[in-house]
Design a protein around this motif. Sequence first.
Motif, PDB file in Angstrom:
ATOM      1  N   UNK A  31      -3.184  11.698  -4.066  1.00 10.43           N
ATOM      2  CA  UNK A  31      -1.423  12.507  -3.654  1.00 10.43           C
ATOM      3  C   UNK A  31      -0.327  13.148  -4.505  1.00 10.43           C
ATOM      4  N   UNK A  32      -0.587  12.703  -5.563  1.00 15.48           N
ATOM      5  CA  UNK A  32      -0.193  13.745  -6.523  1.00 15.48           C
ATOM      6  C   UNK A  32      -0.949  14.863  -6.989  1.00 15.48           C
ATOM      7  N   UNK A  33      -1.647  15.952  -6.267  1.00 16.80           N
ATOM      8  CA  UNK A  33      -1.984  16.440  -6.455  1.00 16.80           C
ATOM      9  C   UNK A  33      -3.247  16.904  -7.750  1.00 16.80           C
ATOM     10  N   UNK A  34      -4.341  16.162  -8.047  1.00 11.86           N
ATOM     11  CA  UNK A  34      -4.453  16.165  -9.389  1.00 11.86           C
ATOM     12  C   UNK A  34      -5.760  17.662  -9.485  1.00 11.86           C
ATOM     13  N   UNK A  35      -5.771  18.381 -10.477  1.00  9.13           N
ATOM     14  CA  UNK A  35      -7.095  19.380 -10.132  1.00  9.13           C
ATOM     15  C   UNK A  35      -8.559  18.419 -10.775  1.00  9.13           C
ATOM     16  N   UNK A  36      -8.607  17.342 -11.682  1.00  5.69           N
ATOM     17  CA  UNK A  36      -9.354  16.856 -11.271  1.00  5.69           C
ATOM     18  C   UNK A  36      -9.585  15.582 -11.055  1.00  5.69           C
ATOM     19  N   UNK A  43       0.474  -1.345  -0.186  1.00  4.45           N
ATOM     20  CA  UNK A  43      -0.369  -0.287   0.240  1.00  4.45           C
ATOM     21  C   UNK A  43       0.705   1.410  -0.358  1.00  4.45           C
ATOM     22  N   UNK A  44       2.057   1.366   0.711  1.00  3.65           N
ATOM     23  CA  UNK A  44       2.806   2.425   1.279  1.00  3.65           C
ATOM     24  C   UNK A  44       3.211   2.998  -0.856  1.00  3.65           C
ATOM     25  N   UNK A  45       3.764   1.464  -1.312  1.00  2.51           N
ATOM     26  CA  UNK A  45       4.763   1.848  -2.581  1.00  2.51           C
ATOM     27  C   UNK A  45       3.760   2.398  -3.770  1.00  2.51           C
ATOM     28  N   UNK A  46       2.106   1.929  -3.553  1.00  2.55           N
ATOM     29  CA  UNK A  46       0.645   2.150  -4.662  1.00  2.55           C
ATOM     30  C   UNK A  46       1.241   3.605  -4.453  1.00  2.55           C
ATOM     31  N   UNK A  47       0.553   3.869  -3.465  1.00  2.00           N
ATOM     32  CA  UNK A  47       0.361   5.147  -2.956  1.00  2.00           C
ATOM     33  C   UNK A  47       1.870   6.701  -3.537  1.00  2.00           C
ATOM     34  N   UNK A  48       2.210   6.207  -3.011  1.00  2.00           N
ATOM     35  CA  UNK A  48       3.770   6.800  -3.721  1.00  2.00           C
ATOM     36  C   UNK A  48       4.515   6.874  -5.118  1.00  2.00           C
ATOM     37  N   UNK A  49       3.545   5.806  -6.118  1.00  2.00           N
ATOM     38  CA  UNK A  49       3.840   5.156  -6.752  1.00  2.00           C
ATOM     39  C   UNK A  49       4.138   6.373  -8.083  1.00  2.00           C
TER      40      UNK A  49
END
Lengths: 261, 220
Positions: free
Chosen positions: B150-155, B93-99
């Motif tokens: 986590x990558x702060x998308x606008x959409x 899960x840690x690697x997924x979110x940080x991908x």
Amino acid sequence: MIPAHRVSPFWIILGLVATGYLGFWFAMLAATAAYTSPGEVMEVLLSREIRYATLLSLFTCTVSALLSAAVAVPVGYLMSRRRFPGHAFVDAALDIPIVLPPMVVGICLLIFFQTRAGGLLEQAIPLTYTVGGVIVAQFVIAAAFAIRTMRNVFDHLSPRPEQVALTLGATPAQAFRHVTLPAARGGIFAAASVAWARSLGEFGPILVFAGATRMKTEVLPTSVWLAWSVGELEQGVAVSLLMIAISMIVLVAVKMTGERV
Amino acid sequence: MIRLENIAWAPPGKGRATILDGVSFEVPSASYAVLMGRTGSGKTSLLEILCGLRAPISGTVWIDEREVTSLSPGERGIGYVPQDGALFPTLTVRQQIGFGLRMRGVPAPEIEARVLEAANRVGVSALLDRTPPGLSGGERQRVALARALVVKPSVLLLDEPLASVDEETQDDLMDLLQKTQREHRITVLHVTHSRREAVGLGEWHLQLEGGRVLVKNIGI
């Protein structure tokens, strides 16, 4: 009280067909094993020529399996994930080594290496009637089986995680490297094992392209053929039993990893 | 903001019927839109065109006043959550979110901090060392959501994100989606078959029918 479960005659007939087929196979294997004594088998297997043939088989099968996997992973992935003009033709062409008679593959190899392009390759790496030729003869057929296996593996892996990886900023190569390839590890092992097992049994193209020279290009199937051709049946049976044992080990390995693909 | 202008798309192959035929609509910034339609109406294809995973035959895609039609998926500033979460099969899960952060070259200490923050927000901080086979349907969707945010998308584009979870988990995830959208002030396009989800979440309701977005209204 639970009523006794009655098995349909349909399933009984199917079971009989399976039992009959497997029974025939086991009878053949048992007859082969009973043909000679363990002492004679050990004596043959420990002879200098057969030890050489065994080691050469293990070495060439391993190299051709690694080469097959190296080709099968990218080609299988391409065929599974992309549709392009001529896709159906390429798909059929990849199966040609599977359907061609093995001896024909050997003749094609021999003729190709007499051409100008083949001659240039031959100057760089001598292949005809060499150990390199054994590997090439095994590889050209084993790779086709490995490609088919890898394509099935990738077909069974959903492309969605790769697509999500793309939206997260990965390039197609990064998505493949970090997401798909780790998920296909078991499948890659299965493909390499299939290629290895196929290479172990390869005979026709090796005989034509690499020859059957004792202590030089003699692999286990060649040993069986050489023994048989001079009437040394015990030696042929002993080598056959060794090949059966190796094939069983590979089969179990493929089954164990294949179920995790 | 999401804007589609005259999007047309047909499956590859000669003589295949057009699935999307001049689709045009706009979802204003920081609003929650729900897109509904019958099975096979082209909802997922439309979402994939927005993501850049499919190229339209014609038309243009705009995200936040930027024409993105020819940009790659990673350059569009979107987060994508498919139906089953589509987690990476072998990563924790840690690697997924940080991908996504790793792919963008973010330094490792910052990745760790942002992964922890995202995991806390969606309630999966206790699952960071697990891999997908050990997660329930609801947990998978939470992880997929954290990975997208986590990558702060606008959409944020959601393809039937609640379809494979039970009703109780659906309620929890609906609350989470609503809270996330408000906190991040993010534009959401949520594809669903469920009227319950549409009524519970959508400020904008879009209906895809006969290859076009036929119904468009604000709230119910």
